[in-house]
Design a protein around this motif. Structure first.
Motif, PDB file in Angstrom:
ATOM      1  N   ARG A 189     -15.890   1.122  -0.414  1.00 43.65           N
ATOM      2  CA  ARG A 189     -14.701   1.866  -0.003  1.00 43.65           C
ATOM      3  C   ARG A 189     -13.941   2.423  -1.199  1.00 43.65           C
ATOM      4  NH1 ARG A 189      -9.268  -0.523   3.122  1.00 43.65           N
ATOM      5  NH2 ARG A 189      -8.102   1.471   3.074  1.00 43.65           N
ATOM      6  N   TRP A 190     -13.802   1.615  -2.258  1.00 44.19           N
ATOM      7  CA  TRP A 190     -12.882   1.993  -3.325  1.00 44.19           C
ATOM      8  C   TRP A 190     -13.553   2.521  -4.592  1.00 44.19           C
ATOM      9  CZ3 TRP A 190      -8.154   2.630  -1.825  1.00 44.19           C
ATOM     10  CH2 TRP A 190      -7.606   1.825  -0.807  1.00 44.19           C
ATOM     11  N   LEU A 191     -14.641   1.895  -5.037  1.00 50.95           N
ATOM     12  CA  LEU A 191     -15.126   2.169  -6.388  1.00 50.95           C
ATOM     13  C   LEU A 191     -15.607   3.595  -6.623  1.00 50.95           C
ATOM     14  CD1 LEU A 191     -16.903  -1.184  -7.318  1.00 50.95           C
ATOM     15  CD2 LEU A 191     -14.663  -0.347  -8.063  1.00 50.95           C
ATOM     16  N   PRO A 192     -16.389   4.207  -5.730  1.00 51.81           N
ATOM     17  CA  PRO A 192     -16.836   5.574  -6.038  1.00 51.81           C
ATOM     18  C   PRO A 192     -15.688   6.559  -6.243  1.00 51.81           C
ATOM     19  CG  PRO A 192     -18.180   4.622  -4.290  1.00 51.81           C
ATOM     20  CD  PRO A 192     -17.043   3.675  -4.512  1.00 51.81           C
ATOM     21  N   ARG A 193     -14.666   6.479  -5.410  1.00 50.67           N
ATOM     22  CA  ARG A 193     -13.534   7.401  -5.568  1.00 50.67           C
ATOM     23  C   ARG A 193     -12.690   7.051  -6.787  1.00 50.67           C
ATOM     24  NH1 ARG A 193     -12.099  10.891  -1.816  1.00 50.67           N
ATOM     25  NH2 ARG A 193      -9.870  10.652  -2.268  1.00 50.67           N
ATOM     26  N   MET A 194     -12.631   5.784  -7.136  1.00 50.65           N
ATOM     27  CA  MET A 194     -11.909   5.399  -8.354  1.00 50.65           C
ATOM     28  C   MET A 194     -12.662   5.863  -9.592  1.00 50.65           C
ATOM     29  SD  MET A 194     -10.570   1.580  -7.269  1.00 50.65           S
ATOM     30  CE  MET A 194      -9.414   1.348  -8.632  1.00 50.65           C
ATOM     31  N   ALA A 195     -13.990   5.807  -9.559  1.00 47.58           N
ATOM     32  CA  ALA A 195     -14.787   6.288 -10.697  1.00 47.58           C
ATOM     33  C   ALA A 195     -14.605   7.782 -10.906  1.00 47.58           C
ATOM     34  CB  ALA A 195     -16.263   5.955 -10.474  1.00 47.58           C
ATOM     35  N   GLU A 196     -14.378   8.518  -9.829  1.00 51.79           N
ATOM     36  CA  GLU A 196     -14.153   9.966  -9.920  1.00 51.79           C
ATOM     37  C   GLU A 196     -12.725  10.315 -10.317  1.00 51.79           C
ATOM     38  OE1 GLU A 196     -15.139  11.355  -6.063  1.00 51.79           O
ATOM     39  OE2 GLU A 196     -17.308  11.137  -6.331  1.00 51.79           O
ATOM     40  N   GLY A 197     -11.816   9.342 -10.237  1.00 52.32           N
ATOM     41  CA  GLY A 197     -10.413   9.622 -10.495  1.00 52.32           C
ATOM     42  C   GLY A 197      -9.693  10.181  -9.287  1.00 52.32           C
ATOM     43  N   GLU A 198     -10.354  10.193  -8.137  1.00 49.44           N
ATOM     44  CA  GLU A 198      -9.720  10.665  -6.903  1.00 49.44           C
ATOM     45  C   GLU A 198      -8.747   9.628  -6.358  1.00 49.44           C
ATOM     46  OE1 GLU A 198      -9.970  13.594  -5.486  1.00 49.44           O
ATOM     47  OE2 GLU A 198     -11.415  14.371  -6.939  1.00 49.44           O
ATOM     48  N   THR A 199      -9.032   8.370  -6.628  1.00 49.44           N
ATOM     49  CA  THR A 199      -8.179   7.264  -6.213  1.00 49.44           C
ATOM     50  C   THR A 199      -7.744   6.507  -7.460  1.00 49.44           C
ATOM     51  OG1 THR A 199      -9.220   7.018  -4.046  1.00 49.44           O
ATOM     52  CG2 THR A 199      -8.117   5.086  -4.935  1.00 49.44           C
ATOM     53  N   ILE A 200      -6.450   6.246  -7.571  1.00 46.73           N
ATOM     54  CA  ILE A 200      -5.897   5.554  -8.740  1.00 46.73           C
ATOM     55  C   ILE A 200      -5.565   4.116  -8.353  1.00 46.73           C
ATOM     56  CG2 ILE A 200      -4.025   5.504 -10.434  1.00 46.73           C
ATOM     57  CD1 ILE A 200      -3.775   8.519 -10.106  1.00 46.73           C
ATOM     58  N   GLY A 201      -5.887   3.202  -9.244  1.00 50.00           N
ATOM     59  CA  GLY A 201      -5.601   1.796  -9.012  1.00 50.00           C
ATOM     60  C   GLY A 201      -4.635   1.230 -10.033  1.00 50.00           C
ATOM     61  N   CYS A 202      -4.003   0.118  -9.671  1.00 53.29           N
ATOM     62  CA  CYS A 202      -3.171  -0.635 -10.613  1.00 53.29           C
ATOM     63  C   CYS A 202      -3.457  -2.119 -10.408  1.00 53.29           C
ATOM     64  CB  CYS A 202      -1.690  -0.303 -10.454  1.00 53.29           C
ATOM     65  SG  CYS A 202      -0.942  -0.842  -8.891  1.00 53.29           S
ATOM     66  N   PHE A 203      -2.894  -2.946 -11.267  1.00 56.15           N
ATOM     67  CA  PHE A 203      -3.235  -4.369 -11.323  1.00 56.15           C
ATOM     68  C   PHE A 203      -1.939  -5.161 -11.416  1.00 56.15           C
ATOM     69  CE2 PHE A 203      -4.563  -8.208 -13.633  1.00 56.15           C
ATOM     70  CZ  PHE A 203      -5.756  -8.552 -13.010  1.00 56.15           C
ATOM     71  N   GLY A 204      -1.618  -5.903 -10.369  1.00 56.60           N
ATOM     72  CA  GLY A 204      -0.348  -6.613 -10.311  1.00 56.60           C
ATOM     73  C   GLY A 204      -0.485  -8.099 -10.552  1.00 56.60           C
ATOM     74  N   LEU A 205      -0.253  -8.524 -11.774  1.00 56.75           N
ATOM     75  CA  LEU A 205      -0.260  -9.952 -12.124  1.00 56.75           C
ATOM     76  C   LEU A 205       1.087 -10.377 -12.700  1.00 56.75           C
ATOM     77  CD1 LEU A 205      -1.746 -12.652 -12.487  1.00 56.75           C
ATOM     78  CD2 LEU A 205      -2.486 -11.831 -14.746  1.00 56.75           C
ATOM     79  N   THR A 206       1.540  -9.706 -13.760  1.00 56.17           N
ATOM     80  CA  THR A 206       2.772 -10.081 -14.448  1.00 56.17           C
ATOM     81  C   THR A 206       3.980  -9.968 -13.518  1.00 56.17           C
ATOM     82  OG1 THR A 206       1.889  -9.350 -16.559  1.00 56.17           O
ATOM     83  CG2 THR A 206       4.276  -9.518 -16.394  1.00 56.17           C
ATOM     84  N   GLU A 207       4.896 -10.936 -13.636  1.00 50.59           N
ATOM     85  CA  GLU A 207       6.127 -10.918 -12.850  1.00 50.59           C
ATOM     86  C   GLU A 207       7.332 -10.899 -13.792  1.00 50.59           C
ATOM     87  OE1 GLU A 207       6.147 -13.996  -9.910  1.00 50.59           O
ATOM     88  OE2 GLU A 207       4.373 -13.194  -8.892  1.00 50.59           O
ATOM     89  N   PRO A 208       8.527 -10.576 -13.269  1.00 49.16           N
ATOM     90  CA  PRO A 208       9.708 -10.495 -14.139  1.00 49.16           C
ATOM     91  C   PRO A 208       9.956 -11.765 -14.945  1.00 49.16           C
ATOM     92  CG  PRO A 208      10.200  -9.524 -12.003  1.00 49.16           C
ATOM     93  CD  PRO A 208       8.829 -10.139 -11.889  1.00 49.16           C
ATOM     94  N   ASP A 209       9.667 -12.933 -14.376  1.00 54.28           N
ATOM     95  CA  ASP A 209       9.941 -14.195 -15.060  1.00 54.28           C
ATOM     96  C   ASP A 209       8.685 -14.928 -15.510  1.00 54.28           C
ATOM     97  OD1 ASP A 209      12.765 -13.977 -14.716  1.00 54.28           O
ATOM     98  OD2 ASP A 209      12.531 -14.634 -12.636  1.00 54.28           O
ATOM     99  N   PHE A 210       7.509 -14.347 -15.224  1.00 53.00           N
ATOM    100  CA  PHE A 210       6.265 -15.049 -15.539  1.00 53.00           C
ATOM    101  C   PHE A 210       5.248 -14.063 -16.087  1.00 53.00           C
ATOM    102  CE2 PHE A 210       8.384 -17.506 -12.260  1.00 53.00           C
ATOM    103  CZ  PHE A 210       8.453 -18.746 -12.869  1.00 53.00           C
TER     104      PHE A 210
END
Length: 407
Positions: free
Chosen positions: A121-142
């Motif tokens: 579902r996600w990887l082919p369009r992300m490889a083309e740059g048609e779909t943009i991803g982000c990564f949510g780990l860091t928090e304001p206090d952690f």
């Protein structure tokens, strides 16, 4: 060497250590940066913006998730990916961050830990740059202690098909407000019980794929940054975000998931920081050749040459370290602690090179006409994110002593 004045990375004749394909990839990315980044990055930095069409252009070059196999990814080796990061960051750290967050954090998480349906579902369009991803780990206090994160995911209903509901906040998220999908890590009630009866801290952490148009999700842009200004940085806010059962990444639980993703991105930084340093050093060399002080070129003074020599030495040492780690990674023999060695050394030395180059340029060094202070400001962020220098020192210290000094 080119003529009588080699570039900073030519003194050791390093080029022959690369394959033809690796040199071609580095050259193609350098040309891309020369055409699409250098002429505009000062303006982007001044306005706190970046041209988002770069992500599709990077996709068309095969740079997004380039070291991953299948699903439209280029499948290059690790060294080629590192060299691409170096050339991108020679343009600007924010541009390299945009590419590496897409490929080494968001795409890698799906590629490594996702279901086949999620990958398709996600990887082919992300490889083309048609779909943009982000990564949510860091928090304001952690930040450095992700095991203590407060973002929570709870099941609403019974059985394996019960929905997940997420609540929490993430901070300092590259690509956040322009992303189509967010990989969000959250605490759950699931825990791993060990034979001795103990429960491992953070073992209930799971990864979730959150389409950013899901009700309850928002990503306000962080403004007034003094670093990484040519980059989109956001907060992620999750308020009762309801996801189907199949939104969870099925192949991992616990901190091993996000930390392995961070290790992928840190590897790119080991190379990338050298690009910023190389650009600063070349700018200082060119400036010293043309700037006259007391009726002679600045480059003819002993103090200037001493600075240039020391910086060239550290840059070349850093490249040899990065290349060594890249070869280990391609041999499937790279230890995360070795990545910590590379990130700690190369970012720290790159920042010192940028600062020293600024002294050679004098007052001109604080203007946008030259890239050195922009790189230095960016490297202040690179020094901190994906593991602060102190965290990497403790990782190395633990490897040397066997003692955990984190707590």
């Amino acid at each position: 060497m080119t003529g009588t004045n080699p570039t900073p990375l030519e003194l050791l004749k390093i080029d022959h250590l690369l394959t033809d394909d690796e040199r071609d990839i580095a050259g193609a990315v350098r040309e891309f940066v020369d055409q699409r980044v250098r002429p505009y990055v000062t303006d982007w930095y001044e306005r706190g913006e970046v041209d988002l069409s770069l992500i599709k252009e990077a996709g068309s070059l095969g740079l997004l998730g380039m070291h991953l196999q299948g699903y439209g990814c280029a499948g290059t080796n690790a060294v080629s990916y590192g060299l691409a990061c170096l050339e991108l960051e020679a343009g600007d750290s924010g541009v390299r961050s945009m590419v590496s967050v897409q490929g080494s954090l968001a795409m890698f998480a799906i590629w490594k830990f996702g279901s086949e349906e999620q990958k398709q579902r996600w990887l082919p369009r992300m490889a083309e740059g048609e779909t943009i991803g982000c990564f949510g780990l860091t928090e304001p206090d952690f930040g450095s202690n992700p095991a203590a994160m407060r973002t929570r995911a709870r099941r609403d209903g019974t059985g394996e098909d019960a929905d997940w509901v997420l609540d929490g906040t993430k901070m300092w998220i590259t690509n956040g407000s322009v992303a189509d999908v967010a990989v969000v890590w959250a605490q759950t009630d699931e825990v791993d019980h060990h034979p001795d009866g103990s429960v491992k801290q953070g073992s209930g952490i799971r990864g979730f794929l959150v389409p950013t148009d899901t009700p309850g999700f928002s990503a306000p842009k962080i403004r007034n940054k003094l670093s990484l200004r040519a980059s989109i940085t956001s907060e992620l806010v999750l308020e009762g975000v309801r996801l189907p059962a199949d939104a969870v990444l099925p192949e991992v639980r616990g901190l091993r998931g996000p930390l392995s993703c961070l290790n992928e991105a840190r590897f790119g930084i080991v190379f990338g920081a050298l690009g910023a340093a190389r650009d600063c050093l070349q700018s200082a060399i060119d400036y010293a050749a043309s700037r006259e002080v007391f009726d002679r070129p600045l480059g003819g003074f002993q103090l200037t040459q001493a600075k240039l020599a020391d910086m060239a030495l550290e840059l070349q040492k850093g490249f040899l370290l990065a290349l060594h780690l890249g070869r280990l990674k391609d041999d499937h023999a790279l230890d995360p602690r070795q990545v910590s060695l590379g990130k700690l050394n190369n970012v720290r030395e790159a920042l010192q090179i940028a600062r020293t180059c600024r002294t050679i340029l004098g007052a001109n060094g604080i203007t946008g006409e030259y890239p050195v202070l922009r790189h230095a400001n960016n490297l202040e962020s690179v020094l901190t994110y994906e593991g602060t220098s102190e965290v990497h020192q403790l990782i190395i210290g633990q490897a040397l002593t066997g003692q955990n000094a984190f707590s």
